[in-house]
Write a protein that holds these residues in place. Sequence first.
Motif, short mmCIF file in Angstrom:
data_model
loop_
_atom_site.label_atom_id
_atom_site.label_comp_id
_atom_site.label_asym_id
_atom_site.label_seq_id
_atom_site.Cartn_x
_atom_site.Cartn_y
_atom_site.Cartn_z
N THR A 8 -10.79 2.07 -12.65
CA THR A 8 -10.04 1.00 -12.00
C THR A 8 -8.56 1.32 -11.92
N SER A 9 -7.99 1.90 -12.97
CA SER A 9 -6.56 2.20 -12.97
C SER A 9 -6.20 3.16 -11.85
N ALA A 10 -7.07 4.14 -11.59
CA ALA A 10 -6.81 5.10 -10.52
C ALA A 10 -6.86 4.41 -9.16
N ILE A 11 -7.82 3.52 -8.97
CA ILE A 11 -7.94 2.80 -7.71
C ILE A 11 -6.70 1.93 -7.49
N VAL A 12 -6.24 1.28 -8.55
CA VAL A 12 -5.06 0.43 -8.43
C VAL A 12 -3.86 1.22 -7.97
N MET A 13 -3.60 2.35 -8.60
CA MET A 13 -2.44 3.14 -8.25
C MET A 13 -2.53 3.68 -6.83
N MET A 14 -3.73 4.11 -6.42
CA MET A 14 -3.91 4.59 -5.05
C MET A 14 -3.66 3.47 -4.05
N SER A 15 -4.20 2.30 -4.33
CA SER A 15 -4.05 1.17 -3.41
C SER A 15 -2.60 0.74 -3.29
N MET A 16 -1.88 0.68 -4.42
CA MET A 16 -0.49 0.27 -4.39
C MET A 16 0.36 1.29 -3.66
N ALA A 17 0.06 2.57 -3.85
CA ALA A 17 0.81 3.62 -3.15
C ALA A 17 0.61 3.50 -1.65
N GLN A 18 -0.63 3.23 -1.23
CA GLN A 18 -0.90 3.08 0.19
C GLN A 18 -0.17 1.89 0.78
N ALA A 19 -0.05 0.82 -0.02
CA ALA A 19 0.57 -0.40 0.47
C ALA A 19 2.06 -0.22 0.76
N THR A 20 2.69 0.82 0.17
CA THR A 20 4.10 1.05 0.41
C THR A 20 4.34 1.81 1.72
N LEU A 21 3.29 2.37 2.29
CA LEU A 21 3.40 3.10 3.54
C LEU A 21 3.29 2.15 4.73
N ALA A 22 3.58 2.65 5.93
CA ALA A 22 3.42 1.83 7.13
C ALA A 22 1.97 1.37 7.22
N PHE A 23 1.79 0.09 7.43
CA PHE A 23 0.44 -0.47 7.39
C PHE A 23 -0.24 -0.36 8.74
N SER A 24 -1.46 0.16 8.74
CA SER A 24 -2.30 0.23 9.92
C SER A 24 -3.64 -0.39 9.57
N PRO A 25 -3.97 -1.57 10.09
CA PRO A 25 -5.19 -2.27 9.68
C PRO A 25 -6.45 -1.44 9.93
N ALA A 26 -7.35 -1.48 8.95
CA ALA A 26 -8.63 -0.78 9.09
C ALA A 26 -9.68 -1.66 9.76
N GLY A 27 -9.44 -2.97 9.76
CA GLY A 27 -10.41 -3.90 10.34
C GLY A 27 -9.97 -4.40 11.70
N GLN A 28 -10.42 -5.60 12.02
CA GLN A 28 -10.11 -6.17 13.34
C GLN A 28 -9.87 -7.66 13.25
N ASP A 29 -8.99 -8.15 14.11
CA ASP A 29 -8.77 -9.59 14.20
C ASP A 29 -9.98 -10.22 14.89
N VAL A 30 -10.34 -11.41 14.42
CA VAL A 30 -11.56 -12.07 14.91
C VAL A 30 -11.23 -13.50 15.35
N PRO A 31 -11.27 -13.79 16.66
CA PRO A 31 -11.12 -15.17 17.09
C PRO A 31 -12.37 -15.98 16.76
N TYR A 32 -12.18 -17.21 16.34
CA TYR A 32 -13.33 -18.07 16.04
C TYR A 32 -12.91 -19.52 16.19
N ALA A 33 -13.87 -20.41 16.09
CA ALA A 33 -13.59 -21.83 16.26
C ALA A 33 -14.21 -22.63 15.12
N VAL A 34 -13.53 -23.70 14.74
CA VAL A 34 -14.06 -24.68 13.80
C VAL A 34 -13.86 -26.05 14.44
N ASN A 35 -14.95 -26.73 14.69
CA ASN A 35 -14.88 -28.05 15.34
C ASN A 35 -14.05 -27.99 16.62
#
Length: 252
Positions: A8-35
Amino acid sequence: MKKILLPTSAIVMMSMAQATLAFSPAGQDVPYAVNDEKFEGYFVSGGDDAQASALIVHDWDGLDDYERERADMLAEQGFDVFALDLFGKDNRPQAVDDKRAATNRLYEDRERMRALTLGGLSQARQQGAADNTVIIGYCFGGAVALEIARSGEADDIAAYASFHGGLTTPQGQAYSSDTAPIFIAHGGADASVSLDDVATLADELESADVTYEVGIYSGAPHAFSVFGSDAYHERADQRSWQAFTGWLEDIL
């Protein structure tokens, strides 16, 4: 989570390091409706072996790249993640008064708050997210996560988490003994949510026999985990994320 192979400690450090770089989303925005109201969330898959999902509830800025980054970090650990939208498509308030108005509208209408959150959960599952869900909220979103926890209205919830979120229980509400485990990350220097609020919540959860864990991080202000903000507190962010992900490994 079986998919997590690194410590877990290694994953944390990798994730935090990545967060300091320019962010490029891996997923996608999803339009949806509620009522019949239009919203726009964000979905990222944890891969074919995902055994759980996470529903992220945004802070008072509305859904933005902060929640998308957190979603991507969880997806890297094998979660299907949906970051929901409680304010409405294209409503991302900038001025403090507008942010306060958007959150107060929901604080004053708890039924609507719950309905929109459950609508986001439904959309997550329509996107293919695993049913075993962790609901995670930041600041305002933390209060929303606890609102859903008290209501018992969501199905197949494995855990709840609040990062520097509101912790008070509205009059007439209470936690039940069958509430899923709750994780609380709180800044010791939070001027918006007091340590008395933390202690009161712990007393409520003890009385209800709810499993919980509370982390208090010295020197950390309100919103301490928000990358790039004036409130960001690196030590508290890294330690709370490591504690949270380790806690999830035990819970799931």
